[in-house]
Design an enzyme around this catalytic site. Structure first.
Site, PDB file in Angstrom:
ATOM      1  N   ARG A 107       0.873  -1.171   0.000  1.00 25.44           N
ATOM      2  CA  ARG A 107       0.000   0.000   0.000  1.00 25.44           C
ATOM      3  C   ARG A 107       0.912   1.224   0.000  1.00 25.44           C
ATOM      4  O   ARG A 107       2.040   1.182   0.508  1.00 25.44           O
ATOM      5  CB  ARG A 107      -0.896   0.021   1.234  1.00 25.44           C
ATOM      6  CG  ARG A 107      -1.830  -1.188   1.338  1.00 25.44           C
ATOM      7  CD  ARG A 107      -2.628  -1.143   2.632  1.00 25.44           C
ATOM      8  NE  ARG A 107      -3.550  -2.273   2.755  1.00 25.44           N
ATOM      9  CZ  ARG A 107      -3.270  -3.426   3.335  1.00 25.44           C
ATOM     10  NH1 ARG A 107      -2.062  -3.607   3.862  1.00 25.44           N
ATOM     11  NH2 ARG A 107      -4.169  -4.390   3.399  1.00 25.44           N
TER      12      ARG A 107
ATOM     13  N   LYS B 111      -2.226  -2.790   7.347  1.00 24.01           N
ATOM     14  CA  LYS B 111      -3.538  -2.350   7.802  1.00 24.01           C
ATOM     15  C   LYS B 111      -3.982  -3.197   8.988  1.00 24.01           C
ATOM     16  O   LYS B 111      -3.810  -4.409   8.998  1.00 24.01           O
ATOM     17  CB  LYS B 111      -4.538  -2.498   6.644  1.00 24.01           C
ATOM     18  CG  LYS B 111      -5.810  -1.713   6.793  1.00 24.01           C
ATOM     19  CD  LYS B 111      -6.608  -1.792   5.504  1.00 24.01           C
ATOM     20  CE  LYS B 111      -7.876  -0.983   5.590  1.00 24.01           C
ATOM     21  NZ  LYS B 111      -8.650  -1.059   4.323  1.00 24.01           N
TER      22      LYS B 111
ATOM     23  N   TYR C  93     -10.085 -10.717  -6.977  1.00 24.27           N
ATOM     24  CA  TYR C  93      -9.240 -11.081  -8.116  1.00 24.27           C
ATOM     25  C   TYR C  93      -9.715 -12.361  -8.800  1.00 24.27           C
ATOM     26  O   TYR C  93      -8.973 -12.956  -9.577  1.00 24.27           O
ATOM     27  CB  TYR C  93      -7.783 -11.238  -7.662  1.00 24.27           C
ATOM     28  CG  TYR C  93      -7.224  -9.984  -7.048  1.00 24.27           C
ATOM     29  CD1 TYR C  93      -6.884  -8.899  -7.841  1.00 24.27           C
ATOM     30  CD2 TYR C  93      -7.064  -9.881  -5.681  1.00 24.27           C
ATOM     31  CE1 TYR C  93      -6.387  -7.729  -7.269  1.00 24.27           C
ATOM     32  CE2 TYR C  93      -6.559  -8.717  -5.105  1.00 24.27           C
ATOM     33  CZ  TYR C  93      -6.230  -7.651  -5.907  1.00 24.27           C
ATOM     34  OH  TYR C  93      -5.746  -6.496  -5.348  1.00 24.27           O
TER      35      TYR C  93
ATOM     36  N   HIS D 221      -2.424   2.164  -5.889  1.00 20.27           N
ATOM     37  CA  HIS D 221      -3.210   0.988  -5.520  1.00 20.27           C
ATOM     38  C   HIS D 221      -3.465   0.118  -6.743  1.00 20.27           C
ATOM     39  O   HIS D 221      -3.612  -1.104  -6.631  1.00 20.27           O
ATOM     40  CB  HIS D 221      -4.528   1.402  -4.875  1.00 20.27           C
ATOM     41  CG  HIS D 221      -5.049   0.399  -3.891  1.00 20.27           C
ATOM     42  ND1 HIS D 221      -4.490   0.208  -2.638  1.00 20.27           N
ATOM     43  CD2 HIS D 221      -6.062  -0.505  -3.985  1.00 20.27           C
ATOM     44  CE1 HIS D 221      -5.140  -0.751  -2.004  1.00 20.27           C
ATOM     45  NE2 HIS D 221      -6.086  -1.201  -2.797  1.00 20.27           N
TER      46      HIS D 221
ATOM     47  N   ARG E  35      -0.774  -2.212  -6.987  1.00 24.54           N
ATOM     48  CA  ARG E  35      -1.013  -3.311  -6.039  1.00 24.54           C
ATOM     49  C   ARG E  35      -1.927  -4.355  -6.690  1.00 24.54           C
ATOM     50  O   ARG E  35      -1.684  -5.562  -6.577  1.00 24.54           O
ATOM     51  CB  ARG E  35      -1.637  -2.740  -4.773  1.00 24.54           C
ATOM     52  CG  ARG E  35      -1.965  -3.744  -3.669  1.00 24.54           C
ATOM     53  CD  ARG E  35      -2.358  -2.968  -2.414  1.00 24.54           C
ATOM     54  NE  ARG E  35      -3.129  -3.748  -1.458  1.00 24.54           N
ATOM     55  CZ  ARG E  35      -2.606  -4.511  -0.500  1.00 24.54           C
ATOM     56  NH1 ARG E  35      -1.303  -4.634  -0.407  1.00 24.54           N
ATOM     57  NH2 ARG E  35      -3.375  -5.163   0.362  1.00 24.54           N
TER      58      ARG E  35
ATOM     59  N   HIS F  19      -4.092  -9.319   3.438  1.00 21.68           N
ATOM     60  CA  HIS F  19      -5.538  -9.306   3.657  1.00 21.68           C
ATOM     61  C   HIS F  19      -5.885 -10.191   4.853  1.00 21.68           C
ATOM     62  O   HIS F  19      -5.396 -11.318   4.959  1.00 21.68           O
ATOM     63  CB  HIS F  19      -6.271  -9.840   2.422  1.00 21.68           C
ATOM     64  CG  HIS F  19      -6.282  -8.880   1.278  1.00 21.68           C
ATOM     65  ND1 HIS F  19      -6.546  -9.260  -0.019  1.00 21.68           N
ATOM     66  CD2 HIS F  19      -6.066  -7.537   1.236  1.00 21.68           C
ATOM     67  CE1 HIS F  19      -6.487  -8.200  -0.804  1.00 21.68           C
ATOM     68  NE2 HIS F  19      -6.196  -7.150  -0.076  1.00 21.68           N
TER      69      HIS F  19
END
Length: 315
Positions: A155, A179, A289, A254, A257, A280
């Protein structure tokens, strides 16, 4: 019962101390909940949080749907959802602390239109990565940034927080805190290592940040912390090179990414591994995806299914 303002402040302290949330998350949640508190005090001045019911929430959502921002634009559906998500988290915390409030699971989140996933093809990635001029330190920095973004799937905030001493060039890996304060290991390609080393070789400073700004005066205090490049600057430089090479897709950091994840899946990586590399928490997030995995499955079907072979032409 405590005032709603005091409860919100206690919730912020919980997010910071116990949940270890980022300052950005805390700032956003505080903003969303303060908007709710202001609205509630004006519309229902005598109503406490314990008296908030579904009808109250419904009217708050009507208010959000008509609310405009500083540019006189109505809030997007996804932004309206952020307010509701913050409110549900707040109610969940209150219940955990023995307050008798509305059950958060009773508040539904409306579906929003799914955004198309923007990512670059192999050829487009190559074009973008080759866009910076490497004849200047700033150009070498930009080249190293683009290579690092595509190599790691970081990120933009994670990229900007990197320090020079974090990178292990021998093992081509380093750790980041992502995150939700989730730690993970990311990996550098040989190409990214090459350009990072070339960029650092022309640096004559001893600043700690891996990527620094070249505009404005130098600030040597605190190991050059104020020289650290910002997320906004990275967004601007990516946008500059996207326009420079005239890519047909408006891509952001992003988007690189997304391109990183797509590249891995197209070349055979499994979804779980990509989940780990992206940091994630839930596999459901990585499943955006599936357009790639579905494409791979289609190729497998076309190659191996017997119905695709020796088809006789009929009148």
């Amino acid at each position: 019962m405590e005032t709603l303002q005091n409860l919100i402040q206690s919730f912020m302290e919980y997010l910071e101390i116990e949940r270890n949330c980022s300052k950005l998350t805390i700032r956003d949640y505080k903003h969303y909940l303060n908007i709710f508190e202001n609205w509630l005090s004006k519309v229902y001045p005598r109503k406490s949080i314990e008296n908030v019911d579904l009808n109250t929430i419904r009217k708050f959502r009507v208010y959000l749907a008509s609310k405009v921002d500083k540019q006189n634009q109505v809030l997007m559906k996804v932004t309206q959802n952020y307010y509701v998500i913050a409110l549900r988290s707040f109610l969940k915390w209150l219940i955990k602390n023995d307050y008798h409030v509305l059950a958060p699971e009773k508040i539904d989140l409306p579906k929003v239109d799914a955004k198309s996933l923007k990512f670059l093809s192999d050829e487009q990635v190559k074009t973008l990565l080759n866009a910076p001029s490497i004849s200047t330190p700033a150009g070498l920095r930009d080249k190293a940034i683009l290579e690092t973004l595509f190599s790691t799937g970081l990120r933009v905030s994670e990229l900007c927080r990197l320090n020079r001493d974090q990178i292990n060039f021998q093992t081509r890996e380093f750790g980041v805190i992502g995150k939700g304060q989730k730690p993970r290991v990311v990996f550098l390609s040989e190409s990214a290592v090459h350009w990072l080393q070339r960029y650092l070789a022309v640096r004559e400073d001893t600043f700690r940040p891996l990527f620094i700004r070249y505009s404005g005066g130098q600030d040597n205090l605190n190991y050059g912390e104020k020289m650290r490049i910002t997320s906004r600057s990275v967004q601007r430089l990516v946008d500059k090179y996207v326009k420079q090479v005239r890519l047909p897709i408006k891509i952001s950091p992003h988007g690189l990414r997304h391109s990183f994840a797509t590249d891995l899946l197209i070349h055979g990586a499994d979804l779980r591994s990509v989940q780990e590399m992206l940091g994630h928490k839930n596999i459901a997030t990585t499943q955006i995806y599936t357009h790639v995995t579905n494409f791979q499955l289609k190729k497998v079907h076309e190659r191996f299914h017997s119905g695709n072979k020796n088809i006789e032409t009929r009148d």
